[in-house]
Every structure is written in C-alpha cells, then in structure tokens.
Design a protein around this motif. Structure first.
Motif, PDB file in Angstrom:
ATOM      1  N   SER A 352       0.832  -1.211   0.000  1.00 31.16           N
ATOM      2  CA  SER A 352       0.000   0.000   0.000  1.00 31.16           C
ATOM      3  C   SER A 352       0.864   1.257   0.000  1.00 31.16           C
ATOM      4  O   SER A 352       0.511   2.264  -0.628  1.00 31.16           O
ATOM      5  N   THR A 353       2.003   1.217   0.697  1.00 27.16           N
ATOM      6  CA  THR A 353       2.925   2.354   0.682  1.00 27.16           C
ATOM      7  C   THR A 353       3.416   2.613  -0.742  1.00 27.16           C
ATOM      8  O   THR A 353       3.530   3.771  -1.178  1.00 27.16           O
ATOM      9  N   PHE A 354       3.705   1.557  -1.470  1.00 29.31           N
ATOM     10  CA  PHE A 354       4.145   1.666  -2.864  1.00 29.31           C
ATOM     11  C   PHE A 354       3.096   2.397  -3.707  1.00 29.31           C
ATOM     12  O   PHE A 354       3.422   3.289  -4.499  1.00 29.31           O
ATOM     13  N   LEU A 355       1.821   2.047  -3.515  1.00 31.67           N
ATOM     14  CA  LEU A 355       0.748   2.706  -4.263  1.00 31.67           C
ATOM     15  C   LEU A 355       0.672   4.190  -3.900  1.00 31.67           C
ATOM     16  O   LEU A 355       0.456   5.043  -4.772  1.00 31.67           O
ATOM     17  N   MET A 358       3.270   6.128  -5.632  1.00 31.91           N
ATOM     18  CA  MET A 358       2.918   6.317  -7.041  1.00 31.91           C
ATOM     19  C   MET A 358       2.077   7.572  -7.243  1.00 31.91           C
ATOM     20  O   MET A 358       2.270   8.335  -8.193  1.00 31.91           O
ATOM     21  N   THR A 359       1.122   7.784  -6.343  1.00 28.80           N
ATOM     22  CA  THR A 359       0.176   8.889  -6.508  1.00 28.80           C
ATOM     23  C   THR A 359       0.645  10.179  -5.847  1.00 28.80           C
ATOM     24  O   THR A 359      -0.029  11.208  -5.955  1.00 28.80           O
ATOM     25  N   GLY A 360       1.771  10.123  -5.132  1.00 28.98           N
ATOM     26  CA  GLY A 360       2.277  11.318  -4.467  1.00 28.98           C
ATOM     27  C   GLY A 360       1.734  11.529  -3.072  1.00 28.98           C
ATOM     28  O   GLY A 360       2.043  12.534  -2.425  1.00 28.98           O
ATOM     29  N   ALA A 361       0.921  10.600  -2.582  1.00 24.35           N
ATOM     30  CA  ALA A 361       0.379  10.728  -1.222  1.00 24.35           C
ATOM     31  C   ALA A 361       1.476  10.565  -0.179  1.00 24.35           C
ATOM     32  O   ALA A 361       1.383  11.102   0.923  1.00 24.35           O
ATOM     33  N   ILE A 362       2.525   9.801  -0.516  1.00 21.72           N
ATOM     34  CA  ILE A 362       3.703   9.649   0.348  1.00 21.72           C
ATOM     35  C   ILE A 362       4.929  10.011  -0.482  1.00 21.72           C
ATOM     36  O   ILE A 362       5.071   9.556  -1.627  1.00 21.72           O
ATOM     37  N   ARG A 363       5.819  10.809   0.083  1.00 22.20           N
ATOM     38  CA  ARG A 363       7.029  11.215  -0.624  1.00 22.20           C
ATOM     39  C   ARG A 363       8.150  10.206  -0.361  1.00 22.20           C
ATOM     40  O   ARG A 363       8.315   9.726   0.768  1.00 22.20           O
ATOM     41  N   PRO A 364       8.948   9.886  -1.370  1.00 21.17           N
ATOM     42  CA  PRO A 364      10.082   8.975  -1.153  1.00 21.17           C
ATOM     43  C   PRO A 364      11.186   9.655  -0.357  1.00 21.17           C
ATOM     44  O   PRO A 364      11.267  10.890  -0.308  1.00 21.17           O
ATOM     45  N   ASP A 365      12.048   8.845   0.262  1.00 22.48           N
ATOM     46  CA  ASP A 365      13.189   9.391   0.997  1.00 22.48           C
ATOM     47  C   ASP A 365      14.287   9.845   0.032  1.00 22.48           C
ATOM     48  O   ASP A 365      15.032  10.776   0.315  1.00 22.48           O
ATOM     49  N   ALA A 366      14.382   9.144  -1.100  1.00 29.66           N
ATOM     50  CA  ALA A 366      15.400   9.478  -2.093  1.00 29.66           C
ATOM     51  C   ALA A 366      14.876   9.073  -3.470  1.00 29.66           C
ATOM     52  O   ALA A 366      13.947   8.282  -3.590  1.00 29.66           O
ATOM     53  N   VAL A 369       9.896  10.314  -8.507  1.00 26.54           N
ATOM     54  CA  VAL A 369       8.795   9.697  -9.254  1.00 26.54           C
ATOM     55  C   VAL A 369       8.292  10.739 -10.243  1.00 26.54           C
ATOM     56  O   VAL A 369       7.885  11.836  -9.860  1.00 26.54           O
ATOM     57  N   VAL A 370       8.338  10.398 -11.530  1.00 28.66           N
ATOM     58  CA  VAL A 370       7.935  11.322 -12.581  1.00 28.66           C
ATOM     59  C   VAL A 370       6.591  10.862 -13.152  1.00 28.66           C
ATOM     60  O   VAL A 370       6.464   9.726 -13.618  1.00 28.66           O
ATOM     61  N   VAL A 371       5.592  11.758 -13.090  1.00 31.63           N
ATOM     62  CA  VAL A 371       4.248  11.452 -13.602  1.00 31.63           C
ATOM     63  C   VAL A 371       4.008  12.263 -14.874  1.00 31.63           C
ATOM     64  O   VAL A 371       4.238  13.487 -14.896  1.00 31.63           O
ATOM     65  N   GLY A 372       3.581  11.601 -15.947  1.00 29.41           N
ATOM     66  CA  GLY A 372       3.331  12.255 -17.219  1.00 29.41           C
ATOM     67  C   GLY A 372       2.209  13.278 -17.134  1.00 29.41           C
ATOM     68  O   GLY A 372       1.301  13.159 -16.295  1.00 29.41           O
ATOM     69  N   ASP A 373       2.256  14.269 -18.007  1.00 28.27           N
ATOM     70  CA  ASP A 373       1.270  15.359 -17.981  1.00 28.27           C
ATOM     71  C   ASP A 373      -0.150  14.881 -18.270  1.00 28.27           C
ATOM     72  O   ASP A 373      -1.119  15.486 -17.802  1.00 28.27           O
ATOM     73  N   THR A 374      -0.293  13.801 -19.026  1.00 29.05           N
ATOM     74  CA  THR A 374      -1.637  13.335 -19.423  1.00 29.05           C
ATOM     75  C   THR A 374      -2.222  12.310 -18.464  1.00 29.05           C
ATOM     76  O   THR A 374      -3.352  11.856 -18.654  1.00 29.05           O
TER      77      THR A 374
END
Length: 637
Positions: A352-355, A358-366, A369-374
């Motif tokens: 669940s942390t991984f998900l 993905m959505t930016g709800a949790i920030r990585p330590d290092a 994560v790049v999300v496309g504009d579309t």
C-alpha cells in the motif's frame, strides 16, 4: 447426520425483504459456500444461523449438543486482553478440559476425577494445545503474544478471532469473509487446514479459488430463491449456466402460452362458465410466469478515457523506509501504455505504501517519481467512502461528476452509471448508512470510474464485493485500455486481469515476474532456488520493465529476467507456463475419460461418444505438447 435445519425463515428491514420462506439443511462434514449479491442478506443469514439475529418467521433448529462458532467480518474482542489471553477465553471446550485436568492434579486423592480428566485430555487431543495455538498464531503472523488487543490493527483482530475459532474445534463453523485481511500465503495455509480438518463449514466469501478448493456444495440465493449445487465452485458455474438456459427456455414457452391465452380471454363473453373461470385463474398464473425476467443488471462500462502520452509513470532510484523497515531501495521502473501489473506479497512488506508513493500521497526518501502530464489517476483505496450523515447514494456520486463520456460520442449520467452498478432508481435515493459493506464498495467504484481515469490503482478492490459484482468488475478491467496496478489477495481476480507481477518479499526485495499469480505459483513449485549469497543478491535487484531491457548494466536485471533473457519473449514465457497447466489438466481429463470405458452398462452410442471425446483430448494434448517442446527448445537454445 443433520447438524442444523433452516425452516421457512423470512427476514425484512422495513419495506425491504431480504429473503422469504427459505429452507435448507447443514449436514456433518459439509463445506458449504453461500453465494448471493450484495444487499440480499448474506450476513443476516449467517447471524440468524449463529443465533445472533432473530427471524421474522420460521425457525433454525440445531442438533442437541453440537458446538457452533461464528467468525464475523468485524470481530468483537476484549480490548484489555493480550493475544494469548484471548486464546484462553471464550467457550473453548479444550480450555475447559485443560482447566479440569489441572484442577484434578491438585486433588490426587480423587482418583475417579483424575481418571476422567485424563481421559478427556486424550479425547480432546489437548496435551499439545500450547504447540497448536502457537503454530496457528505463527501462521497468521501474530507473533507478539503479550500485545494488547486494543493495540492490534483491524486485520490482526480478524486473524486473532480466526485463530481462536480454529483452536476451539467446533462442530459447525460459520464464516463471514474469512480471507479478508489474510495475505496469499495465509489463505493457502487456511485452505489446506480446512481441507484436512473434519470441520463442517457454512461460509460467505468472495474468494472463488477458496470456494473451489474448500467447498463441496454451493448454495445460491438468487431472485429470492435458493438453488443448491452439490460440488465445488466450477461445478456451480457450469450447472448454474444450464439452469439459467432452462429458465430462459421455460420463460419463452410461458410467453407464447400467455399470448395464446390472452387472445382467448379477449374473446370471452361477460357471463362465464365454471370451466372458463378455472381457465381464467390459470391465465393469471401464466401471466405471472411470463412476466418474470431476470434482474442481473450486467454492468457494461465503455468509458472513453483520455489518451496517455509517451511519458506515463517513472521511478528513478526511489527509496523509502520507516525506521528500520525498508520498503524500496533505489527502485527503478518505467510504465508503458496498457501495463497490467499485479502487486503481491505478505502483509507489512509495503504494498500500500508503494501505491501511495505512485500517486504522491507519500514522498520517497530518495530518488524521484515522474508522472506524465496526461496521466489521470483513479485510486481505489482500502479506506473506502467517508460517509456523511443524511447523504444519499446519488449525492455521493454527484460530488465527483454529473456524467462521464462513453465511446462513440455518448455520455452517461451519474444515475445511469449507478444503475449499471446495480443501484436501481429507488436504491439511489437510499441513505448511504443503510447500505451493506459490499454496496458501499460498489458505490466507491462508481466514484472512481466517473472521474474517467486513464491509470487505475486498486488496493484490495475485491473485499466485500459479491461474486456477481466481481465478474462485472473483471470484465470492465479486461477492456480497460489504460494502465492498471492492483494489490489483491484474490488469486482468481489476479489471474484474470494481470499479466505481470511485482512480488514484494520484504526488506525492499521486489521481484518482477512475467505472468499472473498461477503462473508464478507454478514457477515457484518447479524451480529449486539456489540459496547462495550471490542468488540472494540477484533476487534483491530492482525490477526492470521491458522498456529498460536495452540497459547495458546486466546486474540490475531481476533473476527471472536473467534466466529467460534472449530466449523467450515476454508473451512466450506466459504461453509456456500456461501450456504446462493446460497439458496437466488434459492428462487428468484423459484418465477420467478412460475410466468411463470400465462401465459395463455403456450403450453403443455412449461408447462411440466417449471414444470421440477421448480422441479429441488426445489430439489436444499432442498439439499443445508439440508447441511446448518448440518453446522449450527455444528456451534451452
């Protein structure tokens, strides 16, 4: 031996009738799966059988002396007790036997009492009870025996209640969604436990492999009527289809007869004879039969999503940890259009942390994560809907949109979408707090889909959904053209919709596997792992997508990719694993078909048909084996 009889019971809530005049029995050693749509009273049925809820009419009669244990979806445990203390409370006959034995030891002069207690310990197999409960708690990942119940998560409480029930060894077990909050390893262990133990089971579960592997009878409540199928889930599906075909034929005949009788009714004079009155009575019965129609409301979603661009979602050396608990360690992956990834692993490994990363709800330590504009995420979480007092079903969906675009330039309103998800016009104006757990989940799906996402993220979407809704959801997801990432412990669901797995093994070890869950289990069963330090190091490497296969850094490829690199393509690996399963099943079919020839009462026509069937099976085996050898040679070359 009959354990329990349900006799003509009915149950309603206000104007809503759950079931009426229902009867069936539960016999010793039966393992029954109870199947019905959400909102038709599955949980109420279980609670009535367990004696926790009253019926409006009818009765439930249980055999004198049998013990019945019930596992609800939300167990009620004493918060002040520890895990171990919870095991030693409740109506557990083994605990009582141990207490009687310990009491007898304090009074050795009473030889009769001691002998009786000793024999009871033997009869109940209570000597190794400590070993038994520690093994079961360990299998259910409840290792801290001194932890207070109040400090446990909802899933841990459910597992503790399950452990307590199993250890009490009741005659009849009643289970409401027993696989919820269990990871795949726990579910498979529980399956084996139920298969080998002499338990009589009546359960509701959405896990169709669990129904398939545990149950020897399926009882379905459909359109207010009970239908019993004496077999497992596959047998139920096959025979339900035959029943529905027969019902369809009977309905067509009724309609033809109705038209004929309607013409006769219109020709009748006002003064009628006794004979004509009898026929008129029959006419009304025919009319009732002819007017019946199935109310399946199959969902047919054709959402016209926004197109994804060339850049979708990319992980670049992403790391995440919570204290000493590592989730990701320089994880890299590039998602491509149409990816269908299943995420599996034990509870607590960070799925669940991984998900949420993905959505930016949790920030990585290092890393980043790049999300496309579309990209437009549709995120279905385990949390579900926040219910507002006095809010109606239609109001919930309209908070997210009044309509969604469909293919071919059409649109669908919020109300029409709800109808497709089995909420009729009347149900749409019910208060949300009146909905069952499964209905709330169905409504939550509506709120996700009406936002027209092109990247779906589903965290345990199958929990609390009935089998009918699951089939509908699966059919939609199979047609969904966007990206899909799903965490689920429902093996049937995963097998049907994903073609690639991320296997979370803990301590930031994530393996990539090209195939669905059954492919993975087959692979795990056929491969003996090399437990050297080098193999462990290889298994710890980051998952690399097909898009990254041109990378020159060979030590960043997962061990499964290394094994197949340059030999079989991704689709060929899937085909090879699938062929192995299909050939094994065909060999079993061949043996069963050959047994039919041992029947001395077979007619010539039956022998001819059986011979033709056997020839067809053999030809199918030869065709698939030829393809399997072709792929195997390519893999070895």
């Amino acid at each position: 031996m009959n354990y329990l009889s349900v006799e003509n019971i009915s149950k309603s809530f206000g104007e809503h009738t759950l079931f009426d005049d229902i009867s069936f029995g539960i016999n010793k050693d039966q393992k029954i799966g109870f199947v019905a749509k959400n909102g038709t009273g599955k949980t109420s049925m279980l609670q009535i059988i367990a004696g926790l809820e009253a019926t409006d009419s009818g009765q439930v009669v249980s055999r004198k002396g049998i013990t019945i244990s019930y596992l609800p979806q939300e167990p009620n445990l004493s918060p002040d007790l520890t895990v171990e203390e919870t095991i030693f409370t409740g109506d557990n006959q083994i605990i009582k036997t141990i207490a009687a034995y310990e009491k007898a030891l304090l009074h050795p002069e009473d030889e009769d009492a001691y002998q009786k207690a000793f024999e009871s310990m033997d009869a109940m197999n209570a000597w190794d009870f400590e070993t038994q409960y520690k093994q079961i708690l360990s299998k259910l990942k409840l290792h801290d025996l001194d932890r207070k119940v109040s400090l446990l998560s909802g899933g841990q409480k459910k597992r503790l209640a399950l452990a307590s029930l199993l250890l009490s060894k009741p005659d009849l077990v009643i289970l409401d969604e027993p696989t919820n909050h269990l990871d795949l390893e726990m579910i498979e262990w529980l399956e084996e436990y139920f298969k080998k133990e002499n338990l009589t089971i009546f359960m509701v579960t959405h896990d169709r492999y669990f129904l398939e592997n545990v149950c020897n009878e399926i009882i379905e409540l459909d359109q207010g009527k009970l239908h019993s199928y004496r077999g497992n889930y596959a047998y139920y599906l096959e025979n339900k289809e035959l029943r529905m075909a027969a019902e369809s034929t009977e309905l067509a005949k009724s309609k033809l007869l109705y038209k004929k009788e309607l013409e006769w009714m219109r020709r009748q004079p006002k003064a009628r004879t006794t004979k004509s009155k009898s026929r008129i009575d029959d006419f009304h019965k025919i009319k009732e039969r002819a007017s019946q129609r199935r109310n399946d409301h199959e969902v047919q979603l054709e959402i016209n999503m926004e197109r994804l661009g060339s850049k979708i979602l990319e992980f670049h050396k992403v790391s995440k940890a919570f204290g000493d608990l590592k989730i990701l360690d320089t994880f890299e992956y590039v998602f491509k259009t149409g990816e269908r990834v299943g995420v599996i692993g034990k509870n607590g490994t960070g799925k669940s942390t991984f998900l949420n990363i993905m959505t930016g709800a949790i920030r990585p330590d290092a890393g980043k994560v790049v999300v496309g504009d579309t990209v437009k995420f549709g995120y279905y979480t385990q949390k579900g809907i926040d219910i507002k007092p006095g809010q109606k079903v239609i109001d919930v969906i309209k908070e997210f949109g009044d309509f969604i675009p469909l293919k071919k330039g059409r649109i669908i309103s919020a109300g029409q979408l709800l109808e497709r998800f089995l909420f009729d016009a009347k149900k749409q104006y019910d208060f949300v707090e009146k909905l069952s757990g499964g209905e709330r989940r169905r409504l939550y799906l509506c709120t996700v889909f009406i936002q027209n996402p092109n990247f779906l993220i589903l965290d345990e979407p199958t929990n609390d959904l009935d089998v009918v809704t699951l089939n509908v959801l699966e059919n939609f997801l199979l047609d969904f053209p966007g990206c899909l990432v799903v965490v689920s412990h429902d093996r049937y669901f995963m097998d049907k919709i994903v073609d690639h797995l991320f296997v979370f093994k803990g301590d930031a070890v994530i393996d990539g596997f090209p195939g669905n869950y059954s492919d993975y289990r087959t692979y795990e069963g056929n491969v003996s792992f090399n437990n050297t330090d080098e193999a462990t190091k290889m298994a710890s490497q980051k998952v690399i997508s097909d898009a990254n296969e041109t990378s020159s850094t060979s030590d960043t490829k997962s061990w499964k990719e290394k094994q197949h690199e340059g030999k079989l393509s991704f689709q060929e690996q899937k085909e090879h694993a699938k062929l192995e399963r299909e050939i094994a099943q065909l060999e079993r079919d061949k043996v069963e078909k050959e047994k039919e020839f041992l029947n001395p009462d077979l007619t010539q026509d039956q022998i001819t048909k059986a011979s033709a069937d056997l020839a067809k099976i053999i030809k199918n085996i030869e065709t698939k084996e030829e393809r399997w050898f072709e792929l195997s040679a390519k893999m070895e070359g």
